[in-house]
Design a protein around this motif. Sequence first.
Motif, PDB file in Angstrom:
ATOM      1  N   GLY A  72      58.715 -30.726  34.843  1.00 27.31           N
ATOM      2  CA  GLY A  72      58.597 -29.822  35.979  1.00 27.31           C
ATOM      3  C   GLY A  72      59.878 -29.582  36.737  1.00 27.31           C
ATOM      4  O   GLY A  72      59.933 -28.714  37.619  1.00 27.31           O
ATOM      5  N   ASN A  73      60.954 -30.305  36.412  1.00 25.52           N
ATOM      6  CA  ASN A  73      62.198 -30.180  37.168  1.00 25.52           C
ATOM      7  C   ASN A  73      62.849 -28.810  37.023  1.00 25.52           C
ATOM      8  O   ASN A  73      63.429 -28.279  37.973  1.00 25.52           O
ATOM      9  N   ILE A  74      62.782 -28.232  35.824  1.00 19.73           N
ATOM     10  CA  ILE A  74      63.471 -26.956  35.575  1.00 19.73           C
ATOM     11  C   ILE A  74      62.878 -25.846  36.438  1.00 19.73           C
ATOM     12  O   ILE A  74      63.593 -25.112  37.137  1.00 19.73           O
ATOM     13  N   GLY A  75      61.569 -25.711  36.403  1.00 20.47           N
ATOM     14  CA  GLY A  75      60.931 -24.674  37.201  1.00 20.47           C
ATOM     15  C   GLY A  75      61.048 -24.915  38.693  1.00 20.47           C
ATOM     16  O   GLY A  75      61.207 -23.969  39.478  1.00 20.47           O
ATOM     17  N   THR A  76      60.991 -26.177  39.096  1.00 23.69           N
ATOM     18  CA  THR A  76      61.094 -26.502  40.519  1.00 23.69           C
ATOM     19  C   THR A  76      62.474 -26.162  41.057  1.00 23.69           C
ATOM     20  O   THR A  76      62.621 -25.602  42.155  1.00 23.69           O
ATOM     21  N   ASP A  77      63.499 -26.470  40.283  1.00 23.95           N
ATOM     22  CA  ASP A  77      64.865 -26.128  40.687  1.00 23.95           C
ATOM     23  C   ASP A  77      65.031 -24.615  40.778  1.00 23.95           C
ATOM     24  O   ASP A  77      65.673 -24.099  41.702  1.00 23.95           O
ATOM     25  N   TYR A  78      64.436 -23.895  39.823  1.00 16.99           N
ATOM     26  CA  TYR A  78      64.509 -22.427  39.848  1.00 16.99           C
ATOM     27  C   TYR A  78      63.868 -21.896  41.131  1.00 16.99           C
ATOM     28  O   TYR A  78      64.418 -21.011  41.793  1.00 16.99           O
ATOM     29  N   ALA A  79      62.713 -22.432  41.487  1.00 19.10           N
ATOM     30  CA  ALA A  79      62.022 -21.981  42.696  1.00 19.10           C
ATOM     31  C   ALA A  79      62.832 -22.297  43.949  1.00 19.10           C
ATOM     32  O   ALA A  79      62.848 -21.523  44.912  1.00 19.10           O
ATOM     33  N   ALA A  80      63.521 -23.436  43.953  1.00 19.32           N
ATOM     34  CA  ALA A  80      64.310 -23.829  45.121  1.00 19.32           C
ATOM     35  C   ALA A  80      65.448 -22.859  45.371  1.00 19.32           C
ATOM     36  O   ALA A  80      65.872 -22.665  46.520  1.00 19.32           O
ATOM     37  N   ARG A  81      65.959 -22.225  44.303  1.00 14.74           N
ATOM     38  CA  ARG A  81      67.114 -21.335  44.439  1.00 14.74           C
ATOM     39  C   ARG A  81      66.729 -19.859  44.444  1.00 14.74           C
ATOM     40  O   ARG A  81      67.599 -18.988  44.442  1.00 14.74           O
ATOM     41  N   ALA A  82      65.434 -19.569  44.438  1.00 16.58           N
ATOM     42  CA  ALA A  82      64.968 -18.179  44.453  1.00 16.58           C
ATOM     43  C   ALA A  82      65.218 -17.549  45.823  1.00 16.58           C
ATOM     44  O   ALA A  82      65.378 -18.262  46.821  1.00 16.58           O
ATOM     45  N   PRO A  83      65.248 -16.219  45.918  1.00 20.23           N
ATOM     46  CA  PRO A  83      65.427 -15.558  47.220  1.00 20.23           C
ATOM     47  C   PRO A  83      64.372 -16.008  48.224  1.00 20.23           C
ATOM     48  O   PRO A  83      63.202 -16.226  47.865  1.00 20.23           O
ATOM     49  N   LYS A  84      64.775 -16.142  49.462  1.00 23.09           N
ATOM     50  CA  LYS A  84      63.879 -16.672  50.504  1.00 23.09           C
ATOM     51  C   LYS A  84      63.091 -15.540  51.173  1.00 23.09           C
ATOM     52  O   LYS A  84      63.130 -15.337  52.390  1.00 23.09           O
ATOM     53  N   ASP A  85      62.372 -14.791  50.353  1.00 29.33           N
ATOM     54  CA  ASP A  85      61.628 -13.648  50.870  1.00 29.33           C
ATOM     55  C   ASP A  85      60.114 -13.789  50.706  1.00 29.33           C
ATOM     56  O   ASP A  85      59.357 -12.890  51.062  1.00 29.33           O
ATOM     57  N   GLY A  86      59.667 -14.933  50.139  1.00 26.44           N
ATOM     58  CA  GLY A  86      58.237 -15.153  49.989  1.00 26.44           C
ATOM     59  C   GLY A  86      57.630 -14.544  48.743  1.00 26.44           C
ATOM     60  O   GLY A  86      56.409 -14.603  48.566  1.00 26.44           O
ATOM     61  N   TYR A  87      58.472 -13.993  47.877  1.00 21.53           N
ATOM     62  CA  TYR A  87      57.936 -13.361  46.673  1.00 21.53           C
ATOM     63  C   TYR A  87      58.086 -14.222  45.417  1.00 21.53           C
ATOM     64  O   TYR A  87      57.669 -13.832  44.340  1.00 21.53           O
ATOM     65  N   THR A  88      58.672 -15.396  45.576  1.00 22.88           N
ATOM     66  CA  THR A  88      58.665 -16.407  44.517  1.00 22.88           C
ATOM     67  C   THR A  88      58.198 -17.704  45.155  1.00 22.88           C
ATOM     68  O   THR A  88      58.896 -18.282  46.000  1.00 22.88           O
ATOM     69  N   LEU A  89      57.005 -18.155  44.771  1.00 22.85           N
ATOM     70  CA  LEU A  89      56.407 -19.357  45.335  1.00 22.85           C
ATOM     71  C   LEU A  89      56.340 -20.440  44.268  1.00 22.85           C
ATOM     72  O   LEU A  89      56.439 -20.142  43.069  1.00 22.85           O
ATOM     73  N   LEU A  90      56.163 -21.656  44.691  1.00 27.57           N
ATOM     74  CA  LEU A  90      56.051 -22.792  43.772  1.00 27.57           C
ATOM     75  C   LEU A  90      54.672 -23.409  43.908  1.00 27.57           C
ATOM     76  O   LEU A  90      54.304 -23.869  44.990  1.00 27.57           O
ATOM     77  N   LEU A  91      53.913 -23.389  42.824  1.00 34.32           N
ATOM     78  CA  LEU A  91      52.652 -24.130  42.778  1.00 34.32           C
ATOM     79  C   LEU A  91      52.906 -25.356  41.918  1.00 34.32           C
ATOM     80  O   LEU A  91      53.123 -25.239  40.709  1.00 34.32           O
ATOM     81  N   THR A  92      52.906 -26.509  42.538  1.00 35.30           N
ATOM     82  CA  THR A  92      53.321 -27.699  41.815  1.00 35.30           C
ATOM     83  C   THR A  92      52.333 -28.837  42.014  1.00 35.30           C
ATOM     84  O   THR A  92      51.386 -28.732  42.779  1.00 35.30           O
ATOM     85  N   ILE A  93      52.583 -29.901  41.278  1.00 39.66           N
ATOM     86  CA  ILE A  93      51.702 -31.065  41.298  1.00 39.66           C
ATOM     87  C   ILE A  93      52.447 -32.258  41.889  1.00 39.66           C
ATOM     88  O   ILE A  93      53.668 -32.315  41.884  1.00 39.66           O
TER      89      ILE A  93
END
Length: 322
Positions: A72-93
């Motif tokens: 899960g680290n790869i996707g989580t890191d991607y989400a952390a660096r996504a634009p801060k506009d609310g259009y990329t969210l992270l659903l994680t465990i």
Amino acid sequence: MQQNRREFGLLAASALITLPAFADTYPSKPVTILVPQAPGGTNDVVGRILAQKLTELAHSSFIVENRAGANGNIGTDYAARAPKDGYTLLLTISSTQAINPALYKKVAFDPVKDFEPVAPVGVVPNVLVVNPSVPAKTLEEFLKLARTTQPELQYASAGNGSLNHLLGAMLSSKSGVPLQHVPYRGVAPALTDVMGGQVPVAFASLPSCIQFIKDGKLRALGVSSAKRSPALPDVQAINEVVPGYVGELWVGLFAGRGVPKAVTARLAELVSAAVASPDLRERFKTAGVEPLTGGPSRLEQMLQEDIARWAPIVKASGAVID
């Protein structure tokens, strides 16, 4: 200089006007719910059910995108660096967000500083399952069998440092029963080998194994939640036999730190309405997921509690990944 000040003032006023307007119209385009695990797993199942309901409620598309890898680290890191506009969210465990920072020598994200909690979504127990040929019919019989078996009984997991690995380590520690860990590359191949008789025991999330249990291909002996699961009411909670044994997998929605508060508040409202809807709750029940209610503060508390709970268990297990 006066002109520059006037222009700066206009820009500042424009920003103050734009933010509420942006929040009022959110979402005005498709929202990506990033799932940092592969399709078919617990988080993916929950994400697709949730996305469908959010799409209905918001009248705008919520789309699940899988970015798996490194637990899960790869996707989580991607989400952390996504634009801060609310259009990329992270659903994680919980295992990715709370366990990985203790498990990996280096992670590129901070589970607290890089993310804004939006809302908890659901919780699932892991299940202690055995091949039907194993003579133990109850958890007590299993523990007795494990104490007297030489060499040690093996249990399969989704991989080193995975939640089901650590659940086995915790069971061994709290019960004094020796168990030998056999890591796999994911829960699907682990369950395949348990059903095939290559390994007798596994821990697996309820959504990933509930159909095999119903079909008689696996026998469930205990659930890792604090109480019995409504999906398996006849199966003991492990802590009924091993006091203090609790280890649940929760699913939560996060936004990147820096997303406007009005947007995360709107998201929390949407998730709350989605989780309260009877049709979503019925689909969750079928999948073995218990819906969770509560806003950002509850999710933040769950995250902090699990970081504190699992760090010493990871250390005691000796599991470290470069």
